[in-house]
Design an enzyme around this catalytic site. Sequence first.
Site, PDB file in Angstrom:
ATOM      1  N   ASP A 325       0.913  -0.987  -0.159  1.00  0.00           N
ATOM      2  CA  ASP A 325       0.070   0.101  -0.190  1.00  0.00           C
ATOM      3  C   ASP A 325       0.865   1.182   0.008  1.00  0.00           C
ATOM      4  OD1 ASP A 325      -2.421   1.486   0.415  1.00  0.00           O
ATOM      5  OD2 ASP A 325      -1.466   1.967   2.411  1.00  0.00           O
ATOM      6  N   ASP A 521      -1.458  -0.630   6.139  1.00  0.00           N
ATOM      7  CA  ASP A 521      -1.641  -0.182   7.572  1.00  0.00           C
ATOM      8  C   ASP A 521      -3.026   0.377   7.828  1.00  0.00           C
ATOM      9  OD1 ASP A 521      -1.473   2.048   5.936  1.00  0.00           O
ATOM     10  OD2 ASP A 521      -0.617   3.322   7.500  1.00  0.00           O
ATOM     11  N   ASP A 525      -7.164  -1.532   4.303  1.00  0.00           N
ATOM     12  CA  ASP A 525      -6.415  -2.643   3.526  1.00  0.00           C
ATOM     13  C   ASP A 525      -6.711  -3.828   4.411  1.00  0.00           C
ATOM     14  OD1 ASP A 525      -4.622  -0.739   2.496  1.00  0.00           O
ATOM     15  OD2 ASP A 525      -3.417  -0.241   4.187  1.00  0.00           O
TER      16      ASP A 525
END
Length: 641
Positions: A325, A521, A525
């Site tokens: 990410d 995080d 996600d």
Amino acid sequence: MLAVALPVVAASPMFGMIFGYDVPGWARWIAPVLGTAMYVWGGAPFLSGAVSELRGRRPGMMLLIGLAITVAFVASWGASLGILHHELEFWWELALLIVIMLLGHWLEMRSLAQTNSALDSLAALLPDEAERVEEGETVRVAPADLRVGDVVVIRPGGRLPADGRIIQGGANVDESMITGESRAVTRSVGDPVVAGTVATDSGLRVEITAVGTETALAGIQRLVADAQASSSRAQRLADRAAGWLFWFALGAAAVTAVAWTVVGLPDEAVIRTITVLVIACPHALGLAIPLVVSITTERAARAGILVKDRLALETMRSIDTVLFDKTGTLTKGAPAITAAETVDPLTPDELIALAAAAEQDSEHPLATAIVGAARERGLEMRNSGDFRSSPAVGVSARVDGRLVQVGGPHLLAEAEADELPIAATWRAEGAIILHVLVDGRVVGALRLADDIRQESISAVATLQARGIDVVMITGDAQAVAQNVAAQIGIDRVFAGVRPEDKAARVRTLQAEGRRVAMVGDGVNDAPALAQADVGLAIGAGTDVAIASAGVILAGDDPRAVLSVIDLSAAGYRKMTQNLWWAAGYNLLSVPLAAGVLAPIGFVLPMSVGAILMSLSTIVVALNAQLLRRLDLRLPDVPAPR
């Protein structure tokens, strides 16, 4: 137990015969009496374990050990009472066998106990006392007596007794024991701090925000304990192998007994059968996997890698694609000045100092980024006055008698000023653009964007050098994503992805035949972390993301992914080595114990078999301990110039 075994060995008639001395008649009962005590007392752990395995209908190592010492015990009593041949008197071998078995068992328990030292080390991070502020005075109390809302004083070099928020002072805080990162982190007023970390150079006053089981340190302890209690594919395989070995040993013993009886040597059949049972004890096999996974879990915890699921750690060695990410993982998740364009005669540093002087009274995130950049560069911020802030326009302030304004397009429109030519390029890259005006004239522009972690560049380059593909996923626009990816060195990007679609992108990669590790995080996600073959959550992220991941990186350094891969590969190597050693030992020694070389005059004594079995256990334990030499520390990354 050794003190009891020595007279048993010395008083054993068979031992005396081997070494050429006679045991007096009055001493011949020393071996049976003390040998019985050893069987009942020293053999208790193995006998109770054997009963448990029988009740659970899951035969394994304890049942095999219990069977071996029981057969030796019964045969020895038979010989002592004259019921069986005197050569079947095994008191000295029984004593030696139990001592060696207990030694191996002690080594196993000691090694496994050492792996729990991670929990002990984490508990030891808390100071014995805390200095709580009460009515202007400091009072020493135990950390357990602290409550949320209390204010504590942290002296230079002191440890945090609980989680909190700094309300006075600033310091470089050593968080390596929590995050695994060696470099101290600067913390100031308003920043959160974690129990067990150290204020290295300055004193602080901290308001407690979490105590006891609610602290981050307690959460880490729970994760380590859960991981050490969890099962894994390799451990389940070892458990099944121990069961298979039991039936293999039982079958080999039966064949041995029949073969020696058929050739007319029933006494030798008993000796060979007992030796086969001793040799086949799966003590080494039982230790081979649990010890390795326990040590890897401990090593991971010491490096700031928290393993929730051992299976996830085992899988990391076979990962061929890492999906990062962007925001908060590859980048810092907060705006930062990434470029400054000036109009002569101003320099970039002078422009940033001027903008920071105007913004220093603002609480806007962009203002925080500008002021932070000035402080990081050591720039002097002049005093300002007459500060004003206008939403969607910008700020203005008097600096050295001049009107300094910082803002976006609406500010330029109000001032009827043109943006600098570089702004078009920055805008195409998805950056935030602020212009700085002095007395109504544009003197420069600042480019702000989510700052890239320098560690990200190193992490991506190293992964790619190892043949692992790196992919970035983000909700940002394609132009922004491509710009960040280009700076980091990533070729493949999923941009403009909505939170609910991230898991679908993981499935896309998996459909290509890839084994995917997802690193993220945020709440958005969580589905992707759960979908990936291995989910790795950045520890600074949300509880939802952490709950969805199999591995948690306590720090925010993406290079920790490399440490997880290294640890997974090293653990797998040790598992493989230990399994081959344990299995190879049995495959070689059981035929020798059965007497396949008897025609050429070689038979393996029971005592030698016991020694070899325990040596195999010790080799497996020592081999696993070599994992402690694995260095998972992350080197410092030079700050960008």
